[in-house]
Design a protein around this motif. Sequence first.
Motif, PDB file in Angstrom:
ATOM      1  N   ALA A 195       0.767  -1.121   0.023  1.00 40.07           N
ATOM      2  CA  ALA A 195       0.303  -0.129  -0.132  1.00 40.07           C
ATOM      3  C   ALA A 195       0.189   1.393  -0.019  1.00 40.07           C
ATOM      4  O   ALA A 195       1.626   1.674   0.369  1.00 40.07           O
ATOM      5  CB  ALA A 195      -0.995  -0.073   0.937  1.00 40.07           C
ATOM      6  N   VAL A 196       0.344   2.353  -0.628  1.00 39.51           N
ATOM      7  CA  VAL A 196       1.116   3.635  -0.697  1.00 39.51           C
ATOM      8  C   VAL A 196       0.490   4.201  -0.267  1.00 39.51           C
ATOM      9  O   VAL A 196      -0.662   4.711  -1.127  1.00 39.51           O
ATOM     10  CB  VAL A 196       1.644   4.150  -2.018  1.00 39.51           C
ATOM     11  N   LEU A 197       0.447   5.973   0.496  1.00 41.81           N
ATOM     12  CA  LEU A 197       0.214   6.993   0.982  1.00 41.81           C
ATOM     13  C   LEU A 197       0.866   7.634   0.632  1.00 41.81           C
ATOM     14  O   LEU A 197       1.479   8.500   1.271  1.00 41.81           O
ATOM     15  CB  LEU A 197      -0.192   6.623   2.380  1.00 41.81           C
ATOM     16  N   ALA A 198      -0.171   8.834  -0.126  1.00 38.97           N
ATOM     17  CA  ALA A 198       0.642   9.689  -0.111  1.00 38.97           C
ATOM     18  C   ALA A 198      -0.360  11.241   0.615  1.00 38.97           C
ATOM     19  O   ALA A 198      -1.141  11.148   0.698  1.00 38.97           O
ATOM     20  CB  ALA A 198       0.338   9.983  -1.762  1.00 38.97           C
ATOM     21  N   GLY A 199       0.241  11.944   0.560  1.00 40.16           N
ATOM     22  CA  GLY A 199      -0.411  13.725   0.478  1.00 40.16           C
ATOM     23  C   GLY A 199      -2.049  13.910  -0.079  1.00 40.16           C
ATOM     24  O   GLY A 199      -2.178  13.599  -0.710  1.00 40.16           O
ATOM     25  N   SER A 200      -1.106  13.905  -1.502  1.00 33.33           N
ATOM     26  CA  SER A 200      -1.362  14.604  -2.645  1.00 33.33           C
ATOM     27  C   SER A 200      -0.390  14.692  -3.869  1.00 33.33           C
ATOM     28  O   SER A 200       0.912  14.696  -3.564  1.00 33.33           O
ATOM     29  CB  SER A 200      -2.064  15.923  -2.542  1.00 33.33           C
ATOM     30  N   MET A 201      -0.891  14.568  -5.261  1.00 34.36           N
ATOM     31  CA  MET A 201      -0.126  13.730  -6.177  1.00 34.36           C
ATOM     32  C   MET A 201       0.160  14.970  -7.599  1.00 34.36           C
ATOM     33  O   MET A 201       0.682  15.458  -7.895  1.00 34.36           O
ATOM     34  CB  MET A 201      -0.413  13.154  -7.261  1.00 34.36           C
ATOM     35  N   VAL A 203       1.892  17.837  -5.098  1.00 33.85           N
ATOM     36  CA  VAL A 203       3.046  18.327  -4.991  1.00 33.85           C
ATOM     37  C   VAL A 203       4.251  16.986  -5.900  1.00 33.85           C
ATOM     38  O   VAL A 203       4.218  15.547  -5.586  1.00 33.85           O
ATOM     39  CB  VAL A 203       3.222  18.466  -3.143  1.00 33.85           C
ATOM     40  N   ARG A 204       5.459  17.814  -5.540  1.00 36.31           N
ATOM     41  CA  ARG A 204       6.123  17.165  -6.570  1.00 36.31           C
ATOM     42  C   ARG A 204       7.173  16.479  -5.494  1.00 36.31           C
ATOM     43  O   ARG A 204       7.512  14.910  -5.913  1.00 36.31           O
ATOM     44  CB  ARG A 204       7.665  17.953  -7.142  1.00 36.31           C
ATOM     45  N   ASP A 205       7.144  16.490  -4.770  1.00 37.29           N
ATOM     46  CA  ASP A 205       8.023  15.666  -3.793  1.00 37.29           C
ATOM     47  C   ASP A 205       7.419  14.326  -3.822  1.00 37.29           C
ATOM     48  O   ASP A 205       7.707  13.559  -2.976  1.00 37.29           O
ATOM     49  CB  ASP A 205       8.864  16.098  -2.787  1.00 37.29           C
ATOM     50  N   HIS A 206       6.089  14.227  -2.918  1.00 33.21           N
ATOM     51  CA  HIS A 206       5.502  13.151  -3.103  1.00 33.21           C
ATOM     52  C   HIS A 206       5.530  12.013  -4.100  1.00 33.21           C
ATOM     53  O   HIS A 206       5.246  11.695  -4.815  1.00 33.21           O
ATOM     54  CB  HIS A 206       3.788  13.277  -2.816  1.00 33.21           C
ATOM     55  N   ARG A 207       5.336  13.192  -5.863  1.00 30.79           N
ATOM     56  CA  ARG A 207       4.926  12.672  -6.655  1.00 30.79           C
ATOM     57  C   ARG A 207       6.584  11.588  -7.131  1.00 30.79           C
ATOM     58  O   ARG A 207       7.055  10.508  -7.879  1.00 30.79           O
ATOM     59  CB  ARG A 207       4.638  13.048  -8.329  1.00 30.79           C
ATOM     60  N   GLY A 255       3.224  -4.831   3.144  1.00 32.93           N
ATOM     61  CA  GLY A 255       3.722  -3.776   3.361  1.00 32.93           C
ATOM     62  C   GLY A 255       3.541  -2.223   3.740  1.00 32.93           C
ATOM     63  O   GLY A 255       2.455  -2.614   2.464  1.00 32.93           O
ATOM     64  N   LEU A 256       3.595  -1.230   3.816  1.00 33.27           N
ATOM     65  CA  LEU A 256       3.102   0.342   3.243  1.00 33.27           C
ATOM     66  C   LEU A 256       4.110   1.025   3.478  1.00 33.27           C
ATOM     67  O   LEU A 256       5.013   1.089   4.548  1.00 33.27           O
ATOM     68  CB  LEU A 256       2.151   0.312   4.370  1.00 33.27           C
ATOM     69  N   TYR A 257       3.644   2.389   3.075  1.00 32.60           N
ATOM     70  CA  TYR A 257       4.831   3.272   2.396  1.00 32.60           C
ATOM     71  C   TYR A 257       4.149   4.611   2.359  1.00 32.60           C
ATOM     72  O   TYR A 257       3.258   4.191   1.442  1.00 32.60           O
ATOM     73  CB  TYR A 257       6.241   2.957   1.151  1.00 32.60           C
ATOM     74  N   SER A 258       4.728   5.697   3.677  1.00 32.40           N
ATOM     75  CA  SER A 258       3.885   6.498   3.335  1.00 32.40           C
ATOM     76  C   SER A 258       4.337   7.449   3.105  1.00 32.40           C
ATOM     77  O   SER A 258       5.804   8.653   3.386  1.00 32.40           O
ATOM     78  CB  SER A 258       3.662   6.857   4.563  1.00 32.40           C
ATOM     79  N   VAL A 259       4.700   8.532   1.802  1.00 33.85           N
ATOM     80  CA  VAL A 259       5.313   9.033   1.297  1.00 33.85           C
ATOM     81  C   VAL A 259       4.563  10.532   1.710  1.00 33.85           C
ATOM     82  O   VAL A 259       6.207  11.482   1.581  1.00 33.85           O
ATOM     83  CB  VAL A 259       4.777   9.540  -0.210  1.00 33.85           C
TER      84      VAL A 259
END
Length: 345
Positions: A195-201, A203-207, A255-259
């Motif tokens: 699973a991948v969790l982002a704030g918002s796509m 913003v460049r850092d999350h992408r 697994g889970l990655y929170s970006v």
Amino acid sequence: MKPTVHDIAAAAGVSLATVDRVLNRRSGVREVTRERVESVIRDLGYVRDVAAANLAKRRVYPLVFIIPDSASSFMRRINREVREAASRAAIERTDISWIEVPAFEVAPLVRTLQRLAEERPAGVALVAVDAPEVRDAVDKLVARGIPVVTLVSDLPGSKRNHYAGIDNLAAGRTAAHLLGRFLQPRTLEEGQSIAVLAGSMLVRDHRERLEGFRSLLASDFPSLEVLPVLEGRDDPAQVHQILLELFQRRADIAGLYSVGAGNRGLIRALKEQRGAALRAVIAHELTEHTRDALLDGTIDVILNQDAGHEVRSAIRVLKARADELAVIDAQERIRLDIFIKENLP
């Protein structure tokens, strides 16, 4: 010995006041005299110490930081670092102010940048939203001679002067490498999901983190399936809700990655979930909440960037640009720290 303004005046046969006018590009000097003084400056190899001159003149640098109005602990820490920098204004000859705008929103950020283009501060630092309108507004600031530094999240393709933040592609690849190593050999059979969790796509850092993460998993750990990214807008309540819903739908998440941020909601959801087969969790930013989560085993790895270093770097670069001085790249490089519970500072 280094040549001085007195040497220039003597060699050119002019007064110190005339030399000062030429150096500061002020009017009141005949063209033939200006050319003679400039020729002497070149012949003597005179290099003006702008920073020293500004110190002598007690020049103050009005700098503006544009920060997302976010509930995340990391953005609150950025805000705190800016306020602490503002408290050192008398020592550092800065006049630092900050403007909070809604997180991940393009229009309020653009309006703020447009207003600053009219107010003409000595420099602007912003957490960028990667959108054409923001890029155009930044370019207009730079065209008006106002240095711009992107903070935490970059704005490639714009004319910004500097980026103060980590290499986010490398951060994503680091997360993928660690996650793959943690999960093998027990969980690398078919049917395991990440699973991948982002704030918002937006913003460049999350992408970029997601891009680096997916790329390395595809090449080094192809049996792991990366699920479609979830966007929690770095809001703890929203993150908590969408993760609980995910855990209820899927029992194969290894697994889970929170970006991004919103880690309080992440931690709460991890503690409450019962169905997922989670064996490794990697998140960003060391805060009091993620520190506790590392210590109790809720999170396995934290990838951290030094918010204080980023804010101080932005200030140094903006002052250097205002003085037309070079930037020391090594001093401004922001490193990626990797923390597990055994090496917490």
